[in-house]
Enzyme design. Structure first.
Site, PDB file in Angstrom:
ATOM      1  N   HIS A  24       0.854  -1.184   0.000  1.00 30.87           N
ATOM      2  CA  HIS A  24       0.000   0.000   0.000  1.00 30.87           C
ATOM      3  C   HIS A  24       0.892   1.237   0.000  1.00 30.87           C
ATOM      4  O   HIS A  24       1.657   1.461   0.939  1.00 30.87           O
ATOM      5  CB  HIS A  24      -0.908   0.009   1.234  1.00 30.87           C
ATOM      6  CG  HIS A  24      -1.967  -1.038   1.204  1.00 30.87           C
ATOM      7  ND1 HIS A  24      -3.097  -0.928   0.426  1.00 30.87           N
ATOM      8  CD2 HIS A  24      -2.067  -2.232   1.856  1.00 30.87           C
ATOM      9  CE1 HIS A  24      -3.849  -2.002   0.599  1.00 30.87           C
ATOM     10  NE2 HIS A  24      -3.244  -2.805   1.459  1.00 30.87           N
ATOM     11  N   HIS A  48      -0.481  -6.494  -5.631  1.00 34.71           N
ATOM     12  CA  HIS A  48      -0.569  -7.788  -4.945  1.00 34.71           C
ATOM     13  C   HIS A  48       0.100  -8.855  -5.802  1.00 34.71           C
ATOM     14  O   HIS A  48       0.006  -8.833  -7.034  1.00 34.71           O
ATOM     15  CB  HIS A  48      -2.040  -8.152  -4.729  1.00 34.71           C
ATOM     16  CG  HIS A  48      -2.274  -9.623  -4.496  1.00 34.71           C
ATOM     17  ND1 HIS A  48      -2.697 -10.470  -5.499  1.00 34.71           N
ATOM     18  CD2 HIS A  48      -2.131 -10.387  -3.387  1.00 34.71           C
ATOM     19  CE1 HIS A  48      -2.819 -11.690  -5.013  1.00 34.71           C
ATOM     20  NE2 HIS A  48      -2.473 -11.676  -3.748  1.00 34.71           N
ATOM     21  N   ASN A  86       1.030 -13.272  -5.480  1.00 33.94           N
ATOM     22  CA  ASN A  86       1.016 -14.510  -4.708  1.00 33.94           C
ATOM     23  C   ASN A  86       1.461 -15.641  -5.610  1.00 33.94           C
ATOM     24  O   ASN A  86       0.987 -15.762  -6.741  1.00 33.94           O
ATOM     25  CB  ASN A  86      -0.396 -14.792  -4.170  1.00 33.94           C
ATOM     26  CG  ASN A  86      -0.490 -16.136  -3.475  1.00 33.94           C
ATOM     27  OD1 ASN A  86      -0.740 -17.162  -4.102  1.00 33.94           O
ATOM     28  ND2 ASN A  86      -0.308 -16.116  -2.169  1.00 33.94           N
ATOM     29  N   ARG A  96       2.254 -19.964  -5.110  1.00 32.29           N
ATOM     30  CA  ARG A  96       2.041 -20.973  -4.084  1.00 32.29           C
ATOM     31  C   ARG A  96       2.070 -22.389  -4.672  1.00 32.29           C
ATOM     32  O   ARG A  96       1.840 -22.586  -5.871  1.00 32.29           O
ATOM     33  CB  ARG A  96       0.706 -20.735  -3.378  1.00 32.29           C
ATOM     34  CG  ARG A  96      -0.479 -20.771  -4.340  1.00 32.29           C
ATOM     35  CD  ARG A  96      -1.753 -20.247  -3.701  1.00 32.29           C
ATOM     36  NE  ARG A  96      -2.859 -20.248  -4.651  1.00 32.29           N
ATOM     37  CZ  ARG A  96      -3.133 -19.260  -5.473  1.00 32.29           C
ATOM     38  NH1 ARG A  96      -2.381 -18.180  -5.473  1.00 32.29           N
ATOM     39  NH2 ARG A  96      -4.154 -19.340  -6.308  1.00 32.29           N
ATOM     40  N   HIS A 144       0.565  -4.799 -18.305  1.00 30.26           N
ATOM     41  CA  HIS A 144       0.101  -6.019 -18.972  1.00 30.26           C
ATOM     42  C   HIS A 144       1.132  -6.539 -19.970  1.00 30.26           C
ATOM     43  O   HIS A 144       1.255  -7.757 -20.164  1.00 30.26           O
ATOM     44  CB  HIS A 144      -1.250  -5.779 -19.638  1.00 30.26           C
ATOM     45  CG  HIS A 144      -2.395  -5.948 -18.688  1.00 30.26           C
ATOM     46  ND1 HIS A 144      -3.027  -7.146 -18.467  1.00 30.26           N
ATOM     47  CD2 HIS A 144      -2.993  -5.045 -17.859  1.00 30.26           C
ATOM     48  CE1 HIS A 144      -3.977  -7.000 -17.571  1.00 30.26           C
ATOM     49  NE2 HIS A 144      -3.980  -5.722 -17.180  1.00 30.26           N
ATOM     50  N   HIS A 149     -20.880  -7.551  -5.956  1.00 27.54           N
ATOM     51  CA  HIS A 149     -21.820  -6.679  -5.244  1.00 27.54           C
ATOM     52  C   HIS A 149     -21.613  -5.208  -5.604  1.00 27.54           C
ATOM     53  O   HIS A 149     -22.474  -4.374  -5.330  1.00 27.54           O
ATOM     54  CB  HIS A 149     -21.692  -6.880  -3.734  1.00 27.54           C
ATOM     55  CG  HIS A 149     -20.331  -6.596  -3.177  1.00 27.54           C
ATOM     56  ND1 HIS A 149     -19.275  -7.460  -3.332  1.00 27.54           N
ATOM     57  CD2 HIS A 149     -19.846  -5.537  -2.472  1.00 27.54           C
ATOM     58  CE1 HIS A 149     -18.204  -6.958  -2.738  1.00 27.54           C
ATOM     59  NE2 HIS A 149     -18.522  -5.789  -2.212  1.00 27.54           N
ATOM     60  N   ASN A 207      -6.176 -22.723  10.085  1.00 28.50           N
ATOM     61  CA  ASN A 207      -5.655 -22.198  11.351  1.00 28.50           C
ATOM     62  C   ASN A 207      -4.313 -21.499  11.175  1.00 28.50           C
ATOM     63  O   ASN A 207      -3.395 -21.637  11.986  1.00 28.50           O
ATOM     64  CB  ASN A 207      -5.526 -23.322  12.383  1.00 28.50           C
ATOM     65  CG  ASN A 207      -6.865 -23.938  12.740  1.00 28.50           C
ATOM     66  OD1 ASN A 207      -7.847 -23.230  12.940  1.00 28.50           O
ATOM     67  ND2 ASN A 207      -6.925 -25.266  12.784  1.00 28.50           N
ATOM     68  N   GLY A 208      -4.216 -20.753  10.085  1.00 30.91           N
ATOM     69  CA  GLY A 208      -3.006 -19.972   9.851  1.00 30.91           C
ATOM     70  C   GLY A 208      -2.898 -18.805  10.819  1.00 30.91           C
ATOM     71  O   GLY A 208      -3.794 -18.551  11.625  1.00 30.91           O
ATOM     72  N   ARG A 209      -1.819 -18.088  10.708  1.00 31.75           N
ATOM     73  CA  ARG A 209      -1.572 -16.978  11.624  1.00 31.75           C
ATOM     74  C   ARG A 209      -2.359 -15.756  11.158  1.00 31.75           C
ATOM     75  O   ARG A 209      -2.124 -15.211  10.091  1.00 31.75           O
ATOM     76  CB  ARG A 209      -0.076 -16.657  11.670  1.00 31.75           C
ATOM     77  CG  ARG A 209       0.302 -15.614  12.696  1.00 31.75           C
ATOM     78  CD  ARG A 209       1.812 -15.574  12.841  1.00 31.75           C
ATOM     79  NE  ARG A 209       2.217 -14.644  13.873  1.00 31.75           N
ATOM     80  CZ  ARG A 209       2.479 -13.349  13.641  1.00 31.75           C
ATOM     81  NH1 ARG A 209       2.371 -12.870  12.418  1.00 31.75           N
ATOM     82  NH2 ARG A 209       2.863 -12.556  14.628  1.00 31.75           N
TER      83      ARG A 209
END
Length: 308
Positions: A100, A110, A112, A114, A145, A175, A261-263
């Protein structure tokens, strides 16, 4: 299998180091602070945060490698049924980034990448990079792009054509009837059915990761010196609000982290430092804000010649 997991984990840790060094050099002031954490049940990660910089007011580059028994909620989300009485175990590792900026003219970004596998032999890679400008500048959107297509083309001629519309569809707020930003590339569940081998797919996500800093630095260099006032800051707060809405309501990565149950602090590092909401806000016709909304639609061909 453990050796293979370790290879992927090490490649992603090295990628985190590479990106953090690049972002510190780009910002020129901000420095990353590291928070090491462990996950109850297996694994852990390195959360690295940057702020109070020349460009970045808040940012995170998070590495994680977690494992354990796959929760029923996760398997339901992934539409996977356990076979037999023995529960499935999972392993997941990745690098996730959200930045940000302080200036409303510099975009949020952003990334990611994985890897995920189950003890039944199921495995896949996923990830992507997308850009969320508070103000859309068509020339800069096109440059972004072009960079995304270039990294895709290194590995397969169809990747950009597949992953660009996938990104449009994913980073969409139904929405609101608008995209979160101007998209980029997004891909998920790239596995054995792909033409590329597992090793080549690993190389691909690392290449995507290494394309991140140059692509973002180009955007920063073009916008960081632009002057702004309260009107632009108010608009930035509203666009940050849209970012929050997407991440908390729609983002699969957020849901995955919470379901396993990640942080929580690391999962929610993507939130902006401040955000705003205004009831039924309508930008003035013909304004830069209204023009930006006009670009937040699916299907724009950012590689086509720009209209003058």
């Amino acid at each position: 299998m453990k050796n293979e997991q370790q290879k992927i984990q090490t490649a992603l840790q090295d990628l985190q180091d590479h990106i953090c060094a690049g972002l510190e050099a780009m910002d020129g002031k901000g420095k990353f602070e590291e928070d090491l954490w462990e996950r109850p049940g297996g694994g852990g990660g390195r959360t690295r945060l940057i702020g109070d910089g020349n460009v970045l007011v808040k940012g995170g580059v998070n590495f994680s490698a977690v494992e354990g028994e796959a929760p029923d909620a996760l398997l339901k989300t992934l539409k996977i049924e356990a076979k037999g009485e023995e529960s499935l175990r999972f392993f997941a590792s990745g690098v996730s980034i959200v930045l940000h900026p302080e200036s409303p003219y510099v975009p949020i970004t952003h990334m990611n990448v994985r890897y995920f596998e189950l003890s039944d032999g199921t495995w896949w890679f996923g990830g992507g990079i997308d850009l969320t400008p508070h103000y859309v500048f068509p020339e800069l959107a096109q440059q972004f792009h072009q960079r995304m297509k270039a990294v895709c083309d290194e590995f397969h001629p169809s990747f950009y054509e597949r992953f660009k519309p996938w990104c449009d569809d994913y980073f969409y707020l139904p929405h609101r009837g608008e995209m979160r930003g101007i998209g980029g590339i997004f891909f998920d569940r790239l596995g054995p059915e792909e033409e590329l081998s597992k090793e080549e797919l690993l190389d691909f996500i690392i290449a995507v990761g290494k394309a991140f800093v140059p692509a973002y630095a180009e955007q920063v260099a073009a916008t960081k010196e632009m002057s702004y006032g309260q009107k632009e800051l108010d608009w930035q707060a509203l666009r940050r609000g849209r970012y929050v809405e997407f991440n908390l309501v729609l983002d699969r990565g957020t849901k995955f982290g919470l379901q396993t149950n990640g942080r929580t602090e690391s999962i929610l590092m993507s939130m902006p430092p401040t955000a705003g909401w205004a009831y039924d806000h309508q930008p003035e016709a013909g304004s830069a804000e209204a023009q930006t909304l006009g670009y937040l639609v699916k299907g724009i061909d950012w590689l086509a010649p720009l209209e003058v």
